[in-house]
Write a protein that holds these residues in place. Structure first.
Motif, mmCIF file in Angstrom:
data_model
loop_
_atom_site.group_PDB
_atom_site.id
_atom_site.type_symbol
_atom_site.label_atom_id
_atom_site.label_comp_id
_atom_site.label_asym_id
_atom_site.label_seq_id
_atom_site.Cartn_x
_atom_site.Cartn_y
_atom_site.Cartn_z
ATOM 1 N N THR A 216 0.714 -1.166 -0.068
ATOM 2 C CA THR A 216 -0.131 0.010 0.083
ATOM 3 C C THR A 216 1.018 1.359 -0.072
ATOM 4 O O THR A 216 0.308 2.266 0.054
ATOM 5 C CB THR A 216 -0.829 0.020 1.285
ATOM 6 O OG1 THR A 216 -0.174 -0.177 2.560
ATOM 7 C CG2 THR A 216 -1.901 -1.035 1.121
ATOM 8 N N THR A 217 2.328 1.130 -0.232
ATOM 9 C CA THR A 217 3.027 2.417 -0.359
ATOM 10 C C THR A 217 3.912 2.081 -1.546
ATOM 11 O O THR A 217 4.202 0.821 -2.266
ATOM 12 C CB THR A 217 4.139 2.428 1.051
ATOM 13 O OG1 THR A 217 4.663 1.340 1.111
ATOM 14 C CG2 THR A 217 3.009 2.831 2.232
ATOM 15 N N ASP A 218 4.662 3.316 -1.868
ATOM 16 C CA ASP A 218 5.682 2.801 -2.925
ATOM 17 C C ASP A 218 6.953 2.718 -2.087
ATOM 18 O O ASP A 218 7.291 2.743 -0.979
ATOM 19 C CB ASP A 218 5.671 4.158 -4.204
ATOM 20 C CG ASP A 218 5.846 5.450 -3.403
ATOM 21 O OD1 ASP A 218 6.651 5.513 -2.156
ATOM 22 O OD2 ASP A 218 5.854 6.433 -3.978
ATOM 23 N N LEU A 219 8.099 2.633 -3.090
ATOM 24 C CA LEU A 219 9.351 2.411 -2.554
ATOM 25 C C LEU A 219 9.976 3.583 -1.441
ATOM 26 O O LEU A 219 10.820 3.652 -0.685
ATOM 27 C CB LEU A 219 10.316 2.203 -3.530
ATOM 28 C CG LEU A 219 10.251 0.683 -4.171
ATOM 29 C CD1 LEU A 219 11.296 0.931 -5.384
ATOM 30 C CD2 LEU A 219 10.946 -0.304 -3.272
ATOM 31 N N ASN A 220 9.274 4.637 -1.631
ATOM 32 C CA ASN A 220 9.491 5.894 -1.002
ATOM 33 C C ASN A 220 8.867 5.826 0.428
ATOM 34 O O ASN A 220 8.978 6.920 1.262
ATOM 35 C CB ASN A 220 9.394 7.124 -1.595
ATOM 36 C CG ASN A 220 10.570 7.460 -2.673
ATOM 37 O OD1 ASN A 220 11.504 6.930 -2.561
ATOM 38 N ND2 ASN A 220 10.027 7.667 -3.704
ATOM 39 N N GLY A 221 7.743 4.881 0.498
ATOM 40 C CA GLY A 221 6.976 4.750 1.755
ATOM 41 C C GLY A 221 5.871 5.832 1.546
ATOM 42 O O GLY A 221 5.074 5.841 2.773
ATOM 43 N N THR A 222 5.590 6.359 0.414
ATOM 44 C CA THR A 222 4.352 7.214 0.076
ATOM 45 C C THR A 222 2.944 6.362 -0.141
ATOM 46 O O THR A 222 3.361 5.353 -0.823
ATOM 47 C CB THR A 222 4.364 8.121 -0.960
ATOM 48 O OG1 THR A 222 5.671 8.965 -0.685
ATOM 49 C CG2 THR A 222 3.272 8.968 -1.166
ATOM 50 N N SER A 223 2.035 6.460 0.502
ATOM 51 C CA SER A 223 0.700 5.799 0.595
ATOM 52 C C SER A 223 0.060 5.806 -0.926
ATOM 53 O O SER A 223 0.148 6.836 -1.517
ATOM 54 C CB SER A 223 -0.417 6.287 1.845
ATOM 55 O OG SER A 223 -1.585 5.573 1.368
ATOM 56 N N LEU A 224 -0.208 4.448 -1.248
ATOM 57 C CA LEU A 224 -0.829 4.460 -2.592
ATOM 58 C C LEU A 224 -2.330 4.270 -2.597
ATOM 59 O O LEU A 224 -3.076 4.281 -3.507
ATOM 60 C CB LEU A 224 -0.235 3.176 -3.336
ATOM 61 C CG LEU A 224 1.096 2.987 -3.449
ATOM 62 C CD1 LEU A 224 1.488 1.819 -4.030
ATOM 63 C CD2 LEU A 224 1.695 4.110 -4.503
ATOM 64 N N LEU A 225 -2.889 4.657 -1.493
ATOM 65 C CA LEU A 225 -4.360 4.288 -1.204
ATOM 66 C C LEU A 225 -4.864 5.781 -1.220
ATOM 67 O O LEU A 225 -4.430 6.716 -1.055
ATOM 68 C CB LEU A 225 -4.755 3.796 0.366
ATOM 69 C CG LEU A 225 -4.143 2.405 0.431
ATOM 70 C CD1 LEU A 225 -4.662 1.830 1.791
ATOM 71 C CD2 LEU A 225 -4.682 1.510 -0.623
#
Length: 225
Positions: A216-225
């Motif tokens: 539920t996050t990208d490789l940078n830790g940003t939420s994809l939801l």
């Protein structure tokens, strides 16, 4: 509340079905099948209710006993087991639970057994960047006690675009990330069997929490939801 248990009669019915796996026998024992189906559904529901005390479960699926024989060399019409799965609340929670009841072959499975293509890619990229956290989870004594090790089908070599010499290639080349736990007939007939199943389901939660965060996050830790 009365504790639902697996009945000896359920195992006996499944043994009989194994020896008489044909429509004529099944139809003549349809009433007994319905009774055993009711018993096993009651047990599966209890497992779900307990599971819901510590996880968000949206659905209980009890699998049909009828086999799809269209593309199988085995033309026996009925499964020799009862089984169900418990679905977690997507999209924020990932992974799934499966429970299989069969004489001398009962087990549970947790994890990711049919991940989507994009999920496979995301998991592999995470492990390529840093697999320390997932290794600490799967090497934890509680995880080892219940499941032994992480399993699943895998590629024979590195996926395209990944270094064959990567130190975490054992994790990266997997196509499934699952765990299993087997039970004897004596164990599944015990009064505490539902509780033992739930202990295993609780033991997989650190892995589920980690993988849910990854997916539920990208490789940078940003939420994809």
């Amino acid at each position: 509340m009365e504790v639902a248990c697996i009945s000896k009669s359920t195992l006996f019915f499944l043994e009989s079905l194994k020896e008489n796996n044909n429509k004529e026998w099944f139809e003549s024992h349809k009433a007994e099948y319905k009774h055993q189906q009711d018993l096993i559904k009651r047990f599966f529901k209890q497992v779900m209710l307990t599971l819901r005390t510590h996880d968000e479960i949206t659905d209980l699926k009890v699998f049909r006993i009828y086999r799809d024989v269209r593309f199988s060399h085995d033309k026996t019409p009925y499964k020799r087991y009862f089984a169900c799965s418990f679905k977690r609340a997507k999209p924020h929670l990932r992974g799934g639970y499966y429970l299989h009841i069969e004489p001398r072959n009962s087990f549970l499975v947790c994890g990711f057994w049919a991940p989507e293509k994009n999920d496979i890619k995301r998991i592999r990229k995470e492990f390529e960047v840093d697999a320390l956290e997932v290794r600490s989870i799967v090497n934890h004594p509680e995880f080892k006690h219940h499941f032994g090790q992480l399993k699943g089908d895998e590629l024979k070599t590195a996926p395209r675009g990944f270094d064959k010499a990567h130190p975490d290639m054992d994790l990266i080349k997997k196509k499934q990330w699952i765990v299993t736990k087997e039970f004897t007939d004596s164990q599944i007939l015990a009064e505490n069997f539902a509780s033992e199943v739930d202990k295993a389901y609780q033991a997989i939660r650190p892995f589920f929490d980690y993988m849910s965060d990854v997916l539920t996050t990208d490789l940078n830790g940003t939420s994809l939801l």
